[in-house]
Enzyme design. Structure first.
Site, short mmCIF file in Angstrom:
data_model
loop_
_atom_site.label_atom_id
_atom_site.label_comp_id
_atom_site.label_asym_id
_atom_site.label_seq_id
_atom_site.Cartn_x
_atom_site.Cartn_y
_atom_site.Cartn_z
CE LYS A 193 13.55 -65.60 -12.37
NZ LYS A 193 14.55 -64.64 -12.40
CB CYS A 246 17.43 -65.27 -17.12
SG CYS A 246 17.09 -63.55 -16.98
#
Ligand code: SAJ
Length: 433
Positions: A215, A270
Site C-alpha cells: 500500500k 495519500c
C-alpha cells in the site's frame, strides 16, 4: 460464509474511508456500530447529515436508511465494539512535521479496542500504516489491554483501503482489488469471505508486512512518477519544448500511461504522506529516490511562483499593486478535498511576497461565493491551479476581455497555448512556456 444479519461489526474512524465502509456494511445487512472520537460528527450523522459525502447520492440514501435501523449504531464509546465478529480500523495515519508517522490515532484505537475485544474477533486495519506497524504496535497493544492472545483468542489483519476521494468512493470500494495481510492462514479464508461480499475485485492474501509495504509503495511509485513528469517539465521549459507533446509521444510508444502529468505540486491525503510511512520502516536510511521525488513535487508551488515572476517581468509589472486571480483551491479536479492542496502552498508564497490575490473554487467555501468571471475581472494575472471541469465554459476570449493584463500561468496545461498567444496573452504553462 459470514452470516451478515447476525455478524456484528464495528468501524473505528468515520472519515473518508470508515464512513463509506460503515454505510456499505449497513446496507449489506450487517449489524454495525460506527465509532468516532468526534462527538460533533456522531451527532451530525445521527441526524442524517453528511459533510464530505454530502454530494454522494448513494451515501445520502444509505445513511437515510441506516439511521432508521436498530442494528445501526453511532457512538464515541468503544463499548460498542464489544462482541464483534469484525472490527475495521480506519483512523487517519498522518506524518508529523518531520515526516515521521504520527501513530497517536492508531495507538489510541488499538488500546481502546483491546479494552473491549472478545474471543473470536478479527481486527482489520484499513488505515494505511507504516510497514511493521501491525505486528510491532497494534497487535501488542491489543494483547496488552485485552489480556488475550493474538492468533489464538483474536486475530489481526491488514487490508489497506484503496479509495480515491476524488472519485465515487463506493464504486472504488465495490470494484477495486484488495490485498489482505495476515499471519494466520486459516483466518485468511474468513477475511477473504467478507471482502468478497464487499468487492468484485481480485483478492490476494500475503503476510502482514508485505501488505503494508504494497500500500505504501504503490502510492510512493505514483509520487515518483509525478515527480519524474515535473522534472521533465522543468527541463522542457529550459529547452522550450512542450512537455505535453513529449508525454504524448512517450505514452504512445507502448500505449501505456507511463508518464503522468506535471502539475503545481502533489496534494491529497495519500501521496504526500505514504512515501514517508514507507521509508519510516527503514533503519538503514538508504533511500534517495523517494525523498528526492517528494522534494521535487513539494517545490512545484515555488516553481509556479517563478513562472509568475517571469511573466510579470516580461510585462514590466512588479509585485506592488497587482491582482492575481487563482482558479482552484482543492487538491484535485472536481473535488472538495483541500488536504495538502498545492494552492495552499502557493498562497503562502504570494502572501509572503505581499502580492494581492483572489481565489475561486466552486467546491470550497468561501471561494465559491463569487463566479470565476468576478474573480478574474480586472486581474493582472490568472493562475489556473486546478482543472475543474466548470472552467472549460470560460473561453480565453472572455478572459482576455475582462482582465487588466493578459497573463496566464497554466499549471495544468488546461488552456490552448497557441490560442492564448493569438489573443495576446503572456502564457506560461508548466513544461510549456
Ligand atoms: N497529480 C499530478 N499529476 C498526475 C496525477 C496527479 O500532479 O499525473 C497530482 C494531483 O493533482 C493531486 C495529487 O497529485 O494533487 C494526487 O493525485 P492522485 O491522482 O494521486 O489522487 P489521490 O491523492 O486521490 O490518490 C489516490 C490514491 N488512492 C489511494 O491511496 C487509495 C492513489 O493510490 C491512486 O493511484 C489515485 O487515487 C488514482 O489512481 O486516482
Amino acid at each position: 460464509m459470514v452470516k451478515t444479519k447476525k455478524a456484528k461489526v464495528a468501524v473505528v474512524g468515520l472519515g473518508y474511508v470508515g464512513l463509506p465502509l460503515l454505510l456499505l456494511l449497513s446496507d449489506m445487512g450487517f449489524n454495525v456500530a460506527g465509532i468516532d472520537k468526534n462527538s460533533k460528527k456522531i451527532d451530525q450523522l445521527k441526524k442524517g447529515h453528511l459533510d464530505f459525502l454530502k454530494n454522494n447520492p448513494k451515501a445520502k440514501r444509505f445513511l437515510k436508511r441506516a439511521i432508521k435501523k436498530t442494528n445501526f449504531r453511532l457512538s464515541e464509546s468503544f463499548e460498542e465494539s464489544r462482541n464483534c465478529s469484525f472490527i475495521f480500523v480506519a483512523v487517519d495515519t498522518p506524518v508529523d512535521k518531520t515526516n515521521k508517522p504520527d501513530q497517536r490515532n492508531i495507538i489510541s484505537a488499538s488500546t481502546n479496542i483491546g479494552r473491549f475485544i472478545s474471543k473470536g474477533t478479527i481486527v482489520i486495519i484499513e488505515s494505511t500504516v507504516a510497514p511493521t506497524t501491525t505486528t510491532k504496535i497494534i497487535t501488542p497493544l491489543l494483547e496488552k489491554f485485552s489480556k488475550l492472545k493474538a492468533n489464538e483468542d483474536f486475530f489481526v489483519a491488514v487490508c489497506s483501503e484503496r479509495v480515491r476521494p476524488s472519485f465515487d468512493v463506493f464504486s472504488d470500494m465495490e470494484n477495486f482489488p484488495r490485498i489482505i495481510g495476515t499471519s494466520d492462514k486459516k483466518i485468511a479464508k474468513t477475511i477473504k469471505a467478507i471482502y468478497q461480499m464487499i468487492t468484485k475485485g481480485e483478492i490476494d492474501i500475503v503476510d502482514t508486512v508485505t501488505a503494508e509495504v504494497v500500500k505504501c509503495a504503490e502510492n510512493s511509485l505514483r509520487d515518483v512518477k509525478i515527480a519524474f513528469s515535473n522534472e521533465v517539465a522543468l527541463l522542457s521549459e529550459e529547452l522550450k519544448v512542450n512537455v505535453l507533446q513529449v508525454r504524448e509521444l512517450i505514452n504512445k510508444r507502448a500505449g501505456v500511461n507511463d508518464m503522468l502529468l506535471p502539475g503545481p505540486g502533489v496534494g491529497g491525503h495519500c501521496l504526500p504522506k505514504d512515501p514517508w510511512l514507507l521509508l519510516s520502516a527503514s533503519k538503514t536510511k538508504s533511500a534517495r529516490l523517494i525523498p528526492a521525488a517528494r522534494a521535487i513535487n513539494d517545490s512545484m508551488p515555488q516553481h509556479t511562483f517563478e513562472l509568475l515572476k517571469a511573466a510579470l517581468a516580461e510585462n514590466n509589472l512588479n509585485n506592488e499593486k497587482i491582482t492575481i486571480a487563482v482558479l482552484g483551491y482543492s487538491y484535485i479536479e472536481d473535488c472538495e478535498d483541500t488536504r495538502n492542496s498545492p494552492t495552499q502552498a502557493l498562497l503562502v508564497i504570494l502572501k509572503d511576497k505581499g502580492i494581492y490575490y483572489r481565489v475561486h473554487d466552486a467546491y470550497v467555501h468561501p471561494f465559491n461565493e463569487k463566479t470565476p468571471e468576478e474573480i478574474i475581472a480586472n486581474a493582472d494575472c490568472l493562475i489556473l491551479m486546478v482543472a475543474h471541469d466548470q472552467y472549460r465554459k470560460l473561453t480565453l476570449k472572455t478572459i482576455a476581455k475582462i482582465m487588466s493584463h493578459k497573463i496566464i500561468i497554466d499549471t495544468r496545461n488546461f488552456y490552448n497555448r497557441p490560442e492564448a498567444k493569438r489573443l495576446g496573452f503572456t502564457y506560461k504553462g508548466i513544461g510549456n512556456v
